[in-house]
Design an enzyme around this catalytic site. Sequence first.
Site, PDB file in Angstrom:
ATOM      1  N   HIS A 180       0.908  -1.055   0.069  1.00 11.14           N
ATOM      2  CA  HIS A 180      -0.128   0.033   0.132  1.00 11.14           C
ATOM      3  C   HIS A 180       0.946   1.186   0.128  1.00 11.14           C
ATOM      4  CE1 HIS A 180      -3.738  -2.193   1.882  1.00 11.14           C
ATOM      5  NE2 HIS A 180      -3.191  -2.954   1.169  1.00 11.14           N
TER       6      HIS A 180
ATOM      7  N   GLU B  17       0.960   4.090   1.599  1.00 12.23           N
ATOM      8  CA  GLU B  17       1.733   4.423   2.920  1.00 12.23           C
ATOM      9  C   GLU B  17       2.681   3.627   3.478  1.00 12.23           C
ATOM     10  OE1 GLU B  17      -2.961   5.495   2.637  1.00 12.23           O
ATOM     11  OE2 GLU B  17      -1.456   3.875   2.236  1.00 12.23           O
TER      12      GLU B  17
ATOM     13  N   CYS C 183      -2.082   0.367   7.235  1.00 11.75           N
ATOM     14  CA  CYS C 183      -1.482   1.586   7.047  1.00 11.75           C
ATOM     15  C   CYS C 183      -1.352   2.646   8.274  1.00 11.75           C
ATOM     16  CB  CYS C 183      -2.055   2.138   5.717  1.00 11.75           C
ATOM     17  SG  CYS C 183      -1.570   1.385   4.244  1.00 11.75           S
TER      18      CYS C 183
END
Length: 162
Positions: free
Chosen positions: A58, A60, A91
């Site tokens: 992801h 982040e 995240c």
Amino acid sequence: MTTSKPLSEDDFMRLAIEQSAQAFEAGNLPFGAALVRDGALLLLAQNNQITERDPMGHAEVVLLRNACTNAGPSFARGATVYASGEPCAMCTGAMFWAGVERVVFAATQADIIEALGGPALPIRTAAVLASATPALVVEGGVQRAAAVAVLQRFARQARGQS
């Protein structure tokens, strides 16, 4: 990035959304993030789950991994993360443990679920952090329409529509 005037919060979010569009163009899910401290852009990242075959890729998490790998484990401490979409629980936890003080997101989890469908872990970022110590400031909906437009473009392509 060098400019004659300081970048604004809108600029940082625009950069995160641009990263989401680049992730989409690279064949990944359309999410991007920017790491900022004291008004200075430190790092940009985008989702790489598909191209790197990493379920934790992801935006982040990629952002924080890169920051810590390149500059040390405390590099993100006190920083702000600008995310094109509301961060998931994974995240959010990564940002907390990295010492991020503030997260600003564009598209909400409801926007993401509506546009993309599929599996969802619909725990709001603020709910994940509700009892966190120290607290992490959460702000949402900044440039929401621009981020949602990228999500919708991705969804149309995934459905075979133009």
